[in-house]
Motif scaffolding. Structure first.
Motif, PDB file in Angstrom:
ATOM      1  N   LEU A   1      36.026  40.359  39.890  1.00 30.99           N
ATOM      2  CA  LEU A   1      36.774  39.228  39.993  1.00 30.99           C
ATOM      3  C   LEU A   1      37.830  39.175  38.911  1.00 30.99           C
ATOM      4  O   LEU A   1      39.034  38.812  39.073  1.00 30.99           O
ATOM      5  N   GLN A   2      37.312  39.395  37.624  1.00 30.17           N
ATOM      6  CA  GLN A   2      38.301  39.303  36.505  1.00 30.17           C
ATOM      7  C   GLN A   2      39.220  40.280  36.490  1.00 30.17           C
ATOM      8  O   GLN A   2      40.557  40.205  36.308  1.00 30.17           O
ATOM      9  N   GLU A   3      38.745  41.713  36.821  1.00 31.16           N
ATOM     10  CA  GLU A   3      39.938  42.792  37.167  1.00 31.16           C
ATOM     11  C   GLU A   3      40.748  42.395  38.143  1.00 31.16           C
ATOM     12  O   GLU A   3      41.792  42.686  38.099  1.00 31.16           O
ATOM     13  N   LEU A   4      40.241  41.888  39.248  1.00 33.63           N
ATOM     14  CA  LEU A   4      41.308  41.624  40.345  1.00 33.63           C
ATOM     15  C   LEU A   4      42.162  40.413  39.851  1.00 33.63           C
ATOM     16  O   LEU A   4      43.486  40.629  40.132  1.00 33.63           O
ATOM     17  N   GLN A   5      41.706  39.668  39.127  1.00 30.24           N
ATOM     18  CA  GLN A   5      42.921  38.532  38.558  1.00 30.24           C
ATOM     19  C   GLN A   5      43.830  39.203  37.829  1.00 30.24           C
ATOM     20  O   GLN A   5      45.050  38.752  37.749  1.00 30.24           O
ATOM     21  N   GLU A   6      43.620  40.152  36.828  1.00 27.94           N
ATOM     22  CA  GLU A   6      44.150  40.825  36.060  1.00 27.94           C
ATOM     23  C   GLU A   6      45.364  41.790  36.722  1.00 27.94           C
ATOM     24  O   GLU A   6      46.451  41.695  36.404  1.00 27.94           O
ATOM     25  N   LYS A   7      44.768  42.457  37.696  1.00 26.27           N
ATOM     26  CA  LYS A   7      45.737  43.556  38.335  1.00 26.27           C
ATOM     27  C   LYS A   7      46.509  42.965  39.688  1.00 26.27           C
ATOM     28  O   LYS A   7      47.714  43.216  39.894  1.00 26.27           O
ATOM     29  N   ALA A   8      45.816  41.977  40.217  1.00 22.52           N
ATOM     30  CA  ALA A   8      46.340  41.417  41.607  1.00 22.52           C
ATOM     31  C   ALA A   8      46.198  39.950  41.511  1.00 22.52           C
ATOM     32  O   ALA A   8      45.520  39.279  42.264  1.00 22.52           O
ATOM     33  N   PRO A   9      47.058  39.160  40.690  1.00 19.99           N
ATOM     34  CA  PRO A   9      46.549  37.745  40.414  1.00 19.99           C
ATOM     35  C   PRO A   9      46.852  36.782  41.875  1.00 19.99           C
ATOM     36  O   PRO A   9      45.950  35.990  41.950  1.00 19.99           O
TER      37      PRO A   9
END
Length: 734
Positions: free
Chosen positions: A484-492
């Motif tokens: 989810l942190q990666e999702l927030q970084e790449k696709a906020p």
């Protein structure tokens, strides 16, 4: 709405296989694990009086052996005379003094060399250093005196038959009455010489003695013993010896060898155990999909607990000292483990049948019939204590989402066990106060052991068998999870959309009794495939005036849009997301069309529907349906930006009607009533999230205040209810 009946998670074949395996394991535990297992030993105390089960007349091997041993002991050993020993020892004495005289005359030797040479001579072998030194340093008169005394002593002592065990006493007796040298310490020197030179003149004639002993044993007649049915063999508290154990065995009190009746009882009980658990597994349907690994985890927990009971109880029973050790066995661990991966009602069923079979094991495992229990109430106490412990533990394991739940279950197990033991303690006549301490300790060990072992098995088996537990779902449902942190970084934008969908879906799931934790976790990860190409989805498109889809054909755009499902499935596989969570990725769009680009292609006149349809499948469970509906409603309301509650309600109702018309709900078990409850929940939540902003006509502009008017571009045209994820600009966000 017409709905087909959902396929059961546990099939008849799966439930049958489960029951058969349980039955086989239970039957195996009804057979002795080791030869002679639990056989009484000499020195054990009889827990109660035992009487002959059947009339018996037998030759007592133990009594016969004892009688023959007694007859053998009456035979005196036969001794053979060794007539040559006196002359041999006197000759050896002469050789010793001759060697002493020779060494005394050799002037070229040092004192140490003389001592060593004397010790190596035939007569000096076995002499200590002190006596050798005395022989080499005495004056000639004292030396001759010692020689004469030694000769007289050897002759006197060996003049009558001498056994090895009488040698020391004969020497001491001679020193009291015989001739002793007159020089200082002459008696000690003579004693050392006599001990070295005096040898037995008789020896045991082993062959003749053994022949006489065998004749004596053979003359003893076998001892015949007779018991009538019901005749008392041993009283309570009496120490068991070999004769009593033999009598118990011969009269049928001790069961030995292969017993077809015992086997039949074990077959019936094992089959009953397997049948009950198999039937209830199918009827209750306690497992989530996939059920195979959860079923295997349950099998291991149940059979492992029964094996522990089978090994422990024969060692802990009978409880003649009132220590309650048998009740400290953490049988409740089975119910805790099963409840952590299934419905607690099935964990309660497991608790009951395990307790019943544990009582059967306790009653049948010992070789001493009836020796497992010291009172008539004890079997009932054991079964009720085990059942209460398991039931309390299963009840405490509802929605196991944190490790602390096992501690709570452990307290429940300890409390239930202690309550049962206290109730039966009150029923006893003795009611010894000392027993209360042991009772409390046993209950505490049962509770603590069940919690620790249950947690250990839960973690170990869930990791080894890759079973998704509620604690894993709790971990996945944390916004700080690496994916989810990666999702927030790449696709906020997608990240925040997923968070809102999770909130929307979780509240609705709670209202209809669905698994809200699973729904939240599934909602958080349903769009992780958008991380691969975030710029192609409108919520991540910062530059609202330009779309990367402008330069693509409708077919290419559609492949990218529904490709986020395939990308999400691959990410879930690569990052090892549990299947329960990964199933939301392909099912949250079902088999719907990417309508924006499909209609665009229709305008061109060459659209093929299969190129614009999501791969599916349609939602299989109500949890998947809730996330599909929440995803569409949140995206549509966010894109449309309704200004009134009525507009929000209309949008939500339109989404529900459209999904029903498309048949997307046909393969899951959600009812129309539940759909109405979910829609009401969505309307309430979306009203709170997307409420109209308060306008302040005369207020100055201040950045960062969400309730103040913003300087935004003119509103864009939103999607239609038929396509809630379509982009408000010229691209699709499916």
């Amino acid at each position: 709405m017409l709905r087909r009946r959902p396929d059961p998670v546990v099939t008849r074949g799966g439930a049958t296989a489960f029951g058969v395996i349980i039955a086989i394991g239970a039957i195996a535990l009804a057979i002795p694990l080791l030869p002679g297992e639990s056989a009484p030993n000499e020195g054990d105390i009889a827990p109660r009086a035992f009487a002959a089960v059947r009339e018996s007349e037998y030759v007592s091997e133990e009594l016969t052996q004892a009688a023959r041993d007694e007859a053998e002991a009456t035979i005196e050993p036969v001794m053979a005379s060794l007539d040559e020993v006196p002359e041999q020892q006197l000759a050896l004495l002469d050789t010793l003094f001759e060697e002493v005289a020779r060494l005394r005359l050799r002037s070229g030797l040092s004192a140490d060399e003389r001592l060593e040479a004397l010790g190596e001579s035939p007569g000096g072998i076995g002499l200590g250093q002190a006596i050798r030194s005395t022989l080499l340093t005495l004056n000639l008169r004292d030396l001759e005196d010692l020689r004469q005394s030694a000769v007289e002593g050897v002759r006197a002592i060996l003049s009558s038959p001498l056994r090895e065990e009488d040698k020391r006493n004969r020497i001491e007796a001679y020193l009291l009455v015989g001739s002793v040298p007159s020089f200082q310490n002459g008696e000690g020197a003579l004693r050392e010489l006599l001990e070295a030179l005096v040898a037995p003149t008789v020896a045991l004639d082993l062959e003749t003695t053994q022949e006489l002993q065998e004749e004596a044993r053979a003359a003893v007649e076998p001892v015949l013993v007779t018991y009538s049915t019901g005749e008392v063999i041993v009283e309570e508290g009496q120490t068991l010896d070999a004769v009593v154990i033999e009598a118990l065995r011969e009269t049928g009190v001790i069961r030995e060898g292969f017993d077809y009746y015992d086997l039949g009882a074990g077959l019936l009980m094992g089959a009953a155990l397997g049948t009950v658990l198999g039937v209830y597994l199918y009827r209750l349907q306690p497992f989530e999909r996939p059920a195979e690994r959860r079923g295997l985890m349950t099998l291991l927990a149940v059979l492992g607990t029964l094996v522990a009971v089978r090994v422990a109880l024969p060692e802990l029973l009978p409880d003649t000292e009132g220590r309650f050790f048998a009740y400290a066995v953490p049988v409740g661990a089975a119910a805790l483990v099963v409840s952590s991966v299934s419905a607690p009602r099935f964990g309660a069923m497991v608790a009951v049948v395990v307790a019943l079979y544990a009582g059967f094991i306790a009653a049948t495992a010992p070789s001493l019939a009836g020796a497992a229990f010291t009172s008539a109430l004890e079997p009932l106490e054991l079964v009720i204590a085990y059942a209460a412990a398991g039931l309390a533990g299963a009840a405490a394991m509802q929605r196991t989402e944190r490790l602390a739940r096992f501690a709570t279950a452990g307290v429940a197990v300890a409390t239930a066990t202690g309550a049962v033991l206290l109730a039966f303690w009150l029923l006893t006549e003795q009611r010894e106060t000392e027993g209360l301490g042991w009772l409390a300790m046993a209950a505490g060990i049962a509770g603590g052991g069940s919690a620790v072992i249950g947690l250990g098995l839960h973690v170990l088996l869930s990791v080894a068998l890759r079973v998704t537990t509620r604690m894993q779902l709790m971990e996945l449902a944390q916004a700080g999870h690496p994916i989810l942190q990666e999702l927030q970084e790449k696709a906020p934008g997608t990240f925040h959309h997923s968070m809102l969908v999770g909130t929307l879906a979780e509240q609705a799931a709670n209202r209809i009794g669905a698994d809200s934790l699973l729904v939240r976790a599934g909602a958080y990860y349903h769009d992780i495939g958008k991380m691969e190409r975030p710029e192609y989805f409108v919520e991540n498109n910062i530059d609202r005036g330009v779309s990367p889809h402008d330069s693509l054909s409708p077919e290419a755009s559609a492949r990218i849009i529904h490709g986020h499902v395939l990308d999400g499935v691959e990410i879930a596989r690569r990052r090892r997301l549990p299947a329960l969570v990964g199933d939301f990725i392909p099912q949250h769009h079902g088999t719907r069309l990417v309508e924006f680009f499909y209609h665009k292609a229709l305008e061109r006149g060459d659209a093929q529907e299969e190129n614009f349809r999501y791969p599916g499948p349609r939602p299989q469970e109500k949890e998947h349906a809730i996330v599909m509906l929440a995803d569409s409603c949140e995206a549509l309301v966010r894109a449309t930006q309704p200004e009134t509650h009525e507009e929000i309600d209309e949008l939500v109702n339109g989404v529900f009607a459209e999904r029903l018309a498309e048949g997307q709900m046909d393969e899951c078990d959600i009812t129309m009533r539940e759909m109405q409850v979910v829609a009401a929940s969505f309307r309430s939540t979306l009203r709170a999230v997307y409420h109209p902003r308060i306008e302040y006509p005369d207020a100055p502009e201040r950045a960062g205040s969400p309730d103040e008017p913003q300087d935004t571009a003119a509103p864009l045209v939103g999607p239609t209810p038929a396509d809630p994820d379509a982009p408000p600009i010229r691209a699709a966000d499916e």
